[in-house]
Design an enzyme around this catalytic site. Sequence first.
Site, PDB file in Angstrom:
ATOM      1  N   GLY A 110     -22.147   5.882  -0.367  1.00 27.82           N
ATOM      2  CA  GLY A 110     -21.173   6.330  -1.369  1.00 27.82           C
ATOM      3  C   GLY A 110     -21.161   5.366  -2.532  1.00 27.82           C
ATOM      4  CE  LYS A 111     -15.500   5.497  -5.086  1.00 30.67           C
ATOM      5  NZ  LYS A 111     -15.258   6.623  -4.147  1.00 30.67           N
ATOM      6  CB  VAL A 112     -19.206   0.407  -1.562  1.00 27.08           C
ATOM      7  CG1 VAL A 112     -19.597  -1.027  -1.231  1.00 27.08           C
ATOM      8  CG2 VAL A 112     -17.774   0.452  -2.068  1.00 27.08           C
ATOM      9  N   GLY A 113     -21.955   1.803  -1.135  1.00 25.84           N
ATOM     10  CA  GLY A 113     -23.276   1.773  -0.497  1.00 25.84           C
ATOM     11  C   GLY A 113     -24.412   1.838  -1.510  1.00 25.84           C
ATOM     12  N   GLY A 152     -23.439   4.975   5.048  1.00 26.79           N
ATOM     13  CA  GLY A 152     -22.580   5.420   3.953  1.00 26.79           C
ATOM     14  C   GLY A 152     -23.131   5.013   2.603  1.00 26.79           C
ATOM     15  CE  LYS A 190      -4.520   1.093   0.802  1.00 28.06           C
ATOM     16  NZ  LYS A 190      -5.775   0.389   0.557  1.00 28.06           N
TER      17      LYS A 190
END
Length: 357
Positions: free
Chosen positions: A180-183, A178, A78
Amino acid sequence: MGVFSAESGHEQVVFCHDKPTGLRAIIAIYSTALGPGLGGTRFYPYVSEAEALHDALELSRAMAYKNALASLDHGGGKAVIWGDPERDKSEPLLRAYGRFVESLGGRYYTACDVGTYVHDMDVVARETRFVTGRSAANGGAGDSSVLTAYGVFQGMRAAAEHLWGTTSLAGRAVGIAGLGKVGKHLTKHLLDDGATVVATDVSERALAWARETHPQVTLVSDADTLIREPIDVYAPCAMGGALDDDTVPALRAKVVAGAANNQLAHPGIEKLLAERGVLYTPDYVVNSGGVIQVADEIHGFNFERAKLRAAGIYDTTRQILHLAAADGVPPAVAADRLAERRMAEVGRLRGILLPGR
Ligand SMILES: NC(=O)c1ccc[n+]([C@@H]2O[C@H](COP(=O)([O-])OP(=O)(O)OC[C@H]3O[C@@H](n4cnc5c(N)ncnc54)[C@H](O)[C@@H]3O)[C@@H](O)[C@H]2O)c1
Protein backbone atom coordinates in the site's frame (compact mmCIF):
# COMPACT_ATOMS: atom_id res chain seq x y z
CA MET A 1 -8.42 -3.43 28.62
CA GLY A 2 -11.47 -2.34 26.67
CA VAL A 3 -13.54 -0.83 29.43
CA PHE A 4 -12.93 2.78 30.44
CA SER A 5 -11.95 2.21 34.05
CA ALA A 6 -9.25 2.93 36.58
CA GLU A 7 -7.33 -0.05 35.14
CA SER A 8 -7.32 1.38 31.61
CA GLY A 9 -5.50 4.47 32.88
CA HIS A 10 -7.02 6.91 30.36
CA GLU A 11 -7.35 10.59 31.24
CA GLN A 12 -10.45 11.40 29.24
CA VAL A 13 -12.89 9.72 26.89
CA VAL A 14 -15.48 11.82 25.07
CA PHE A 15 -18.54 10.50 23.23
CA CYS A 16 -19.74 12.80 20.44
CA HIS A 17 -23.11 12.62 18.73
CA ASP A 18 -24.77 14.73 16.05
CA LYS A 19 -28.09 13.22 15.02
CA PRO A 20 -28.72 15.01 11.67
CA THR A 21 -25.34 14.02 10.19
CA GLY A 22 -25.31 10.63 11.93
CA LEU A 23 -21.96 11.37 13.55
CA ARG A 24 -21.04 9.01 16.35
CA ALA A 25 -17.45 9.49 17.47
CA ILE A 26 -15.33 8.64 20.47
CA ILE A 27 -12.24 10.70 21.29
CA ALA A 28 -9.89 8.99 23.76
CA ILE A 29 -6.98 10.72 25.47
CA TYR A 30 -4.66 8.31 27.23
CA SER A 31 -2.13 10.80 28.54
CA THR A 32 -1.16 14.44 28.20
CA ALA A 33 1.99 14.05 30.33
CA LEU A 34 4.20 15.12 27.40
CA GLY A 35 1.77 17.56 25.76
CA PRO A 36 -1.52 17.54 23.86
CA GLY A 37 -2.68 14.11 22.74
CA LEU A 38 -1.91 13.47 19.06
CA GLY A 39 -3.28 10.63 16.95
CA GLY A 40 -5.47 9.96 13.95
CA THR A 41 -9.18 9.52 13.41
CA ARG A 42 -10.24 6.02 12.36
CA PHE A 43 -13.50 5.89 10.36
CA TYR A 44 -14.66 2.29 10.56
CA PRO A 45 -17.92 0.28 10.49
CA TYR A 46 -17.55 -1.29 13.95
CA VAL A 47 -20.12 -3.96 14.78
CA SER A 48 -20.87 -2.39 18.16
CA GLU A 49 -20.20 0.66 20.29
CA ALA A 50 -18.18 -1.57 22.64
CA GLU A 51 -15.88 -2.52 19.78
CA ALA A 52 -15.45 1.14 18.78
CA LEU A 53 -14.64 2.09 22.38
CA HIS A 54 -12.16 -0.76 22.71
CA ASP A 55 -10.34 0.40 19.57
CA ALA A 56 -10.24 4.04 20.74
CA LEU A 57 -8.83 3.02 24.12
CA GLU A 58 -6.19 0.67 22.69
CA LEU A 59 -5.12 3.02 19.91
CA SER A 60 -4.84 6.11 22.14
CA ARG A 61 -2.67 4.20 24.61
CA ALA A 62 -0.40 3.03 21.78
CA MET A 63 -0.09 6.64 20.55
CA ALA A 64 1.17 7.76 23.98
CA TYR A 65 3.99 5.22 23.78
CA LYS A 66 4.68 5.98 20.10
CA ASN A 67 4.84 9.75 20.64
CA ALA A 68 7.02 9.35 23.73
CA LEU A 69 9.66 7.34 21.86
CA ALA A 70 9.40 9.56 18.78
CA SER A 71 10.69 12.30 21.09
CA LEU A 72 7.60 14.42 20.46
CA ASP A 73 6.07 16.86 22.90
CA HIS A 74 2.77 15.06 22.55
CA GLY A 75 0.73 12.71 24.62
CA GLY A 76 -1.43 9.93 23.25
CA GLY A 77 -4.89 10.39 21.78
CA LYS A 78 -6.97 8.78 19.09
CA ALA A 79 -10.50 9.06 17.80
CA VAL A 80 -12.88 6.69 16.09
CA ILE A 81 -15.89 7.54 13.99
CA TRP A 82 -18.37 4.68 14.05
CA GLY A 83 -19.71 4.29 10.51
CA ASP A 84 -19.00 3.19 6.98
CA PRO A 85 -16.69 5.79 5.42
CA GLU A 86 -17.92 4.92 1.90
CA ARG A 87 -21.55 5.53 2.83
CA ASP A 88 -21.60 7.87 5.82
CA LYS A 89 -18.79 10.35 5.24
CA SER A 90 -20.01 13.84 4.33
CA GLU A 91 -18.89 17.45 4.69
CA PRO A 92 -21.38 18.20 7.51
CA LEU A 93 -20.39 15.03 9.39
CA LEU A 94 -16.66 15.82 9.20
CA ARG A 95 -17.30 19.44 10.19
CA ALA A 96 -19.47 18.36 13.13
CA TYR A 97 -16.59 16.12 14.19
CA GLY A 98 -14.18 19.06 13.80
CA ARG A 99 -16.31 21.12 16.20
CA PHE A 100 -16.07 18.40 18.85
CA VAL A 101 -12.26 18.30 18.41
CA GLU A 102 -12.21 22.10 18.81
CA SER A 103 -14.33 21.83 21.96
CA LEU A 104 -11.44 20.05 23.70
CA GLY A 105 -9.45 23.29 23.47
CA GLY A 106 -6.23 21.72 22.18
CA ARG A 107 -6.00 18.75 24.56
CA TYR A 108 -6.24 16.56 21.44
CA TYR A 109 -4.88 17.06 17.90
CA THR A 110 -6.27 14.81 15.21
CA ALA A 111 -4.82 13.38 11.96
CA CYS A 112 -5.60 10.75 9.30
CA ASP A 113 -5.96 7.05 10.02
CA VAL A 114 -7.72 4.09 8.41
CA GLY A 115 -10.73 5.46 6.51
CA THR A 116 -9.72 9.14 6.66
CA TYR A 117 -7.56 11.01 4.18
CA VAL A 118 -5.69 14.27 3.68
CA HIS A 119 -8.71 15.92 2.00
CA ASP A 120 -10.92 14.90 4.97
CA MET A 121 -8.53 16.70 7.35
CA ASP A 122 -8.84 19.79 5.15
CA VAL A 123 -12.59 19.68 5.83
CA VAL A 124 -12.14 19.02 9.58
CA ALA A 125 -9.74 22.00 9.64
CA ARG A 126 -12.58 24.34 8.66
CA GLU A 127 -13.92 23.88 12.19
CA THR A 128 -10.84 23.32 14.32
CA ARG A 129 -7.26 24.49 14.70
CA PHE A 130 -6.29 21.21 16.31
CA VAL A 131 -5.79 19.12 13.19
CA THR A 132 -2.78 17.81 11.26
CA GLY A 133 -2.35 15.71 8.14
CA ARG A 134 -3.90 18.36 5.90
CA SER A 135 -2.93 18.76 2.26
CA ALA A 136 0.23 20.65 1.33
CA ALA A 137 -1.94 23.27 -0.42
CA ASN A 138 -3.52 24.03 2.97
CA GLY A 139 -0.21 24.20 4.83
CA GLY A 140 -0.32 20.53 5.81
CA ALA A 141 2.24 17.74 5.91
CA GLY A 142 0.45 15.73 3.22
CA ASP A 143 0.73 11.96 2.95
CA SER A 144 2.44 10.66 6.09
CA SER A 145 3.37 7.32 4.52
CA VAL A 146 6.48 8.97 3.02
CA LEU A 147 8.24 9.33 6.38
CA THR A 148 6.58 6.21 7.82
CA ALA A 149 8.36 4.13 5.18
CA TYR A 150 11.58 6.07 5.69
CA GLY A 151 11.39 5.39 9.44
CA VAL A 152 10.71 1.67 8.97
CA PHE A 153 13.78 1.53 6.74
CA GLN A 154 15.84 3.25 9.48
CA GLY A 155 14.59 0.73 12.06
CA MET A 156 15.51 -2.12 9.71
CA ARG A 157 19.03 -0.70 9.28
CA ALA A 158 19.46 -0.62 13.08
CA ALA A 159 18.32 -4.25 13.33
CA ALA A 160 20.69 -5.27 10.52
CA GLU A 161 23.57 -3.62 12.32
CA HIS A 162 22.64 -5.31 15.60
CA LEU A 163 22.44 -8.75 14.00
CA TRP A 164 24.81 -8.69 11.06
CA GLY A 165 27.19 -5.83 11.93
CA THR A 166 26.26 -3.67 8.94
CA THR A 167 23.53 -1.07 8.46
CA SER A 168 23.20 -2.02 4.80
CA LEU A 169 20.44 -4.30 3.58
CA ALA A 170 22.40 -5.04 0.40
CA GLY A 171 22.19 -8.72 -0.48
CA ARG A 172 19.39 -9.38 2.05
CA ALA A 173 15.97 -10.64 1.08
CA VAL A 174 13.11 -8.63 2.55
CA GLY A 175 9.50 -9.85 2.50
CA ILE A 176 6.86 -7.12 2.43
CA ALA A 177 3.24 -8.02 3.19
CA GLY A 178 1.14 -5.12 1.90
CA LEU A 179 2.15 -2.93 -1.02
CA GLY A 180 0.00 0.00 0.00
CA LYS A 181 1.09 3.57 0.62
CA VAL A 182 3.90 2.59 3.01
CA GLY A 183 4.86 -0.71 1.34
CA LYS A 184 5.44 1.03 -1.99
CA HIS A 185 7.86 3.62 -0.56
CA LEU A 186 9.59 0.94 1.49
CA THR A 187 10.14 -1.21 -1.61
CA LYS A 188 11.96 1.69 -3.25
CA HIS A 189 14.23 2.32 -0.22
CA LEU A 190 15.16 -1.37 -0.10
CA LEU A 191 15.84 -1.75 -3.81
CA ASP A 192 17.95 1.43 -3.77
CA ASP A 193 19.98 -0.08 -0.91
CA GLY A 194 20.64 -3.29 -2.88
CA ALA A 195 18.19 -5.62 -1.13
CA THR A 196 15.98 -8.10 -2.96
CA VAL A 197 12.25 -7.79 -2.30
CA VAL A 198 9.61 -10.53 -2.11
CA ALA A 199 6.10 -9.16 -1.68
CA THR A 200 2.41 -9.92 -1.51
CA ASP A 201 -0.86 -8.01 -1.51
CA VAL A 202 -4.55 -8.88 -1.74
CA SER A 203 -5.15 -6.02 -4.16
CA GLU A 204 -4.68 -6.70 -7.86
CA ARG A 205 -3.97 -2.98 -8.35
CA ALA A 206 -1.07 -3.09 -5.88
CA LEU A 207 0.38 -6.17 -7.61
CA ALA A 208 0.07 -4.52 -11.01
CA TRP A 209 1.96 -1.52 -9.62
CA ALA A 210 4.81 -3.82 -8.55
CA ARG A 211 4.94 -5.63 -11.92
CA GLU A 212 5.08 -2.35 -13.82
CA THR A 213 7.30 -0.26 -11.53
CA HIS A 214 9.68 -2.85 -10.08
CA PRO A 215 9.66 -6.02 -12.23
CA GLN A 216 12.59 -7.37 -10.18
CA VAL A 217 10.28 -7.79 -7.13
CA THR A 218 9.15 -11.40 -6.65
CA LEU A 219 5.42 -11.64 -5.96
CA VAL A 220 3.91 -14.49 -3.94
CA SER A 221 0.28 -15.47 -3.41
CA ASP A 222 -0.24 -14.52 0.25
CA ALA A 223 1.38 -13.63 3.58
CA ASP A 224 1.42 -17.29 4.70
CA THR A 225 3.55 -18.17 1.69
CA LEU A 226 5.70 -15.07 2.16
CA ILE A 227 6.77 -15.95 5.71
CA ARG A 228 7.88 -19.42 4.53
CA GLU A 229 10.11 -17.93 1.82
CA PRO A 230 13.87 -17.78 2.53
CA ILE A 231 13.73 -14.14 3.61
CA ASP A 232 16.06 -12.39 6.07
CA VAL A 233 13.63 -9.65 7.10
CA TYR A 234 9.84 -9.69 7.35
CA ALA A 235 8.03 -6.36 6.99
CA PRO A 236 4.31 -6.55 7.86
CA CYS A 237 2.80 -3.51 6.13
CA ALA A 238 -0.88 -4.46 5.95
CA MET A 239 -3.18 -5.13 8.93
CA GLY A 240 -2.44 -5.73 12.63
CA GLY A 241 -1.98 -9.16 14.24
CA ALA A 242 0.52 -10.42 11.64
CA LEU A 243 2.56 -12.19 14.34
CA ASP A 244 0.59 -14.91 16.11
CA ASP A 245 0.92 -18.48 17.41
CA ASP A 246 0.77 -19.88 13.86
CA THR A 247 2.93 -17.41 11.94
CA VAL A 248 5.84 -17.03 14.39
CA PRO A 249 6.86 -20.74 14.36
CA ALA A 250 6.75 -20.69 10.54
CA LEU A 251 8.78 -17.50 10.14
CA ARG A 252 12.13 -17.90 8.38
CA ALA A 253 13.20 -14.27 8.74
CA LYS A 254 15.62 -13.31 11.51
CA VAL A 255 14.32 -9.73 11.73
CA VAL A 256 10.79 -8.30 11.81
CA ALA A 257 10.47 -4.60 10.98
CA GLY A 258 7.29 -3.30 9.42
CA ALA A 259 4.77 -0.46 9.38
CA ALA A 260 1.61 -2.23 10.54
CA ASN A 261 0.24 -1.19 13.93
CA ASN A 262 -0.32 -3.81 16.65
CA GLN A 263 1.67 -6.58 14.93
CA LEU A 264 1.74 -8.80 18.04
CA ALA A 265 -1.59 -10.67 18.10
CA HIS A 266 -1.51 -10.98 21.89
CA PRO A 267 0.83 -10.49 24.86
CA GLY A 268 3.41 -13.27 24.96
CA ILE A 269 4.16 -13.25 21.22
CA GLU A 270 7.19 -11.02 21.90
CA LYS A 271 8.62 -13.84 24.05
CA LEU A 272 7.90 -16.46 21.39
CA LEU A 273 9.80 -14.34 18.85
CA ALA A 274 12.76 -13.98 21.21
CA GLU A 275 12.81 -17.74 21.92
CA ARG A 276 12.94 -18.43 18.20
CA GLY A 277 15.86 -16.00 17.82
CA VAL A 278 13.84 -13.48 15.79
CA LEU A 279 14.78 -9.83 16.37
CA TYR A 280 11.53 -7.91 16.57
CA THR A 281 11.74 -4.12 16.20
CA PRO A 282 8.65 -2.80 18.03
CA ASP A 283 6.02 -1.61 15.56
CA TYR A 284 5.22 1.66 17.29
CA VAL A 285 8.91 2.60 17.31
CA VAL A 286 9.74 1.94 13.67
CA ASN A 287 6.43 3.22 12.26
CA SER A 288 6.54 6.59 14.04
CA GLY A 289 7.80 8.48 10.96
CA GLY A 290 4.20 9.33 10.03
CA VAL A 291 3.32 10.94 13.33
CA ILE A 292 6.67 12.76 13.27
CA GLN A 293 5.69 14.10 9.83
CA VAL A 294 2.26 15.35 10.91
CA ALA A 295 3.44 16.71 14.29
CA ASP A 296 5.82 18.96 12.37
CA GLU A 297 2.80 20.61 10.73
CA ILE A 298 1.86 22.28 14.02
CA HIS A 299 5.04 24.40 13.73
CA GLY A 300 4.60 25.16 10.00
CA PHE A 301 5.54 22.11 7.98
CA ASN A 302 9.16 21.70 6.95
CA PHE A 303 9.86 18.36 5.24
CA GLU A 304 13.63 18.40 5.78
CA ARG A 305 13.23 19.07 9.51
CA ALA A 306 10.68 16.26 9.81
CA LYS A 307 12.91 13.89 7.84
CA LEU A 308 15.84 14.64 10.13
CA ARG A 309 13.70 13.77 13.14
CA ALA A 310 12.47 10.57 11.47
CA ALA A 311 16.11 9.61 10.86
CA GLY A 312 16.34 9.42 14.67
CA ILE A 313 14.29 6.21 14.50
CA TYR A 314 17.59 4.49 13.66
CA ASP A 315 19.14 5.62 16.98
CA THR A 316 16.02 4.86 19.02
CA THR A 317 15.74 1.33 17.59
CA ARG A 318 19.43 0.78 18.22
CA GLN A 319 19.06 1.97 21.82
CA ILE A 320 16.09 -0.34 22.40
CA LEU A 321 17.88 -3.39 20.96
CA HIS A 322 20.91 -2.72 23.17
CA LEU A 323 18.73 -2.16 26.24
CA ALA A 324 16.80 -5.37 25.54
CA ALA A 325 20.03 -7.35 25.22
CA ALA A 326 21.49 -5.80 28.38
CA ASP A 327 18.34 -6.37 30.46
CA GLY A 328 17.61 -9.81 28.99
CA VAL A 329 14.09 -8.83 27.90
CA PRO A 330 12.38 -8.78 24.48
CA PRO A 331 12.71 -5.46 22.57
CA ALA A 332 8.96 -4.82 22.97
CA VAL A 333 9.39 -4.80 26.76
CA ALA A 334 12.49 -2.57 26.56
CA ALA A 335 10.57 -0.10 24.35
CA ASP A 336 7.65 0.08 26.78
CA ARG A 337 10.02 0.73 29.67
CA LEU A 338 11.82 3.50 27.80
CA ALA A 339 8.55 5.18 26.80
CA GLU A 340 7.20 4.99 30.35
CA ARG A 341 10.44 6.47 31.65
CA ARG A 342 10.23 9.47 29.30
CA MET A 343 6.56 10.05 30.16
CA ALA A 344 7.39 9.99 33.88
CA GLU A 345 10.64 11.95 33.82
CA VAL A 346 9.71 14.65 31.31
CA GLY A 347 6.06 14.72 32.39
CA ARG A 348 7.17 15.42 35.96
CA LEU A 349 8.72 18.74 34.86
CA ARG A 350 5.24 20.26 34.70
CA GLY A 351 5.57 20.35 38.48
CA ILE A 352 8.07 23.21 38.13
CA LEU A 353 5.79 26.22 38.05
CA LEU A 354 6.09 28.59 35.11
CA PRO A 355 3.78 31.49 36.00
CA GLY A 356 1.24 32.24 33.27
CA ARG A 357 1.70 28.89 31.48
N1 LIG B 1 0.43 5.49 6.41
C1 LIG B 1 1.07 5.79 7.53
O1 LIG B 1 1.64 6.87 7.68
C2 LIG B 1 1.14 4.79 8.65
C3 LIG B 1 1.74 5.18 9.86
C4 LIG B 1 1.86 4.25 10.89
C5 LIG B 1 1.34 2.98 10.72
N2 LIG B 1 0.74 2.63 9.54
C6 LIG B 1 0.22 1.26 9.40
O2 LIG B 1 0.92 0.62 8.33
C7 LIG B 1 0.04 -0.27 7.65
C8 LIG B 1 0.00 0.10 6.18
O3 LIG B 1 -0.44 1.44 6.04
P1 LIG B 1 -0.73 2.08 4.61
O4 LIG B 1 -0.92 3.53 4.85
O5 LIG B 1 0.30 1.61 3.64
O6 LIG B 1 -2.12 1.41 4.29
P2 LIG B 1 -2.74 1.07 2.85
O7 LIG B 1 -4.19 0.82 3.09
O8 LIG B 1 -2.33 2.09 1.84
O9 LIG B 1 -2.00 -0.30 2.44
C9 LIG B 1 -2.28 -1.54 3.01
C10 LIG B 1 -2.05 -2.56 1.90
O10 LIG B 1 -2.17 -3.87 2.48
C11 LIG B 1 -2.92 -4.67 1.59
N3 LIG B 1 -3.47 -5.79 2.37
C12 LIG B 1 -4.59 -5.83 3.14
N4 LIG B 1 -4.75 -7.06 3.67
C13 LIG B 1 -3.71 -7.80 3.24
C14 LIG B 1 -3.32 -9.14 3.44
N5 LIG B 1 -4.03 -9.96 4.22
N6 LIG B 1 -2.19 -9.59 2.84
C15 LIG B 1 -1.46 -8.77 2.05
N7 LIG B 1 -1.78 -7.48 1.81
C16 LIG B 1 -2.89 -7.00 2.40
C17 LIG B 1 -3.93 -3.75 0.99
O11 LIG B 1 -4.45 -4.26 -0.23
C18 LIG B 1 -3.09 -2.48 0.79
O12 LIG B 1 -2.46 -2.46 -0.48
C19 LIG B 1 -1.31 -0.16 8.36
O13 LIG B 1 -1.37 -1.14 9.37
C20 LIG B 1 -1.24 1.21 9.04
O14 LIG B 1 -2.05 1.27 10.19
C21 LIG B 1 0.65 3.50 8.50
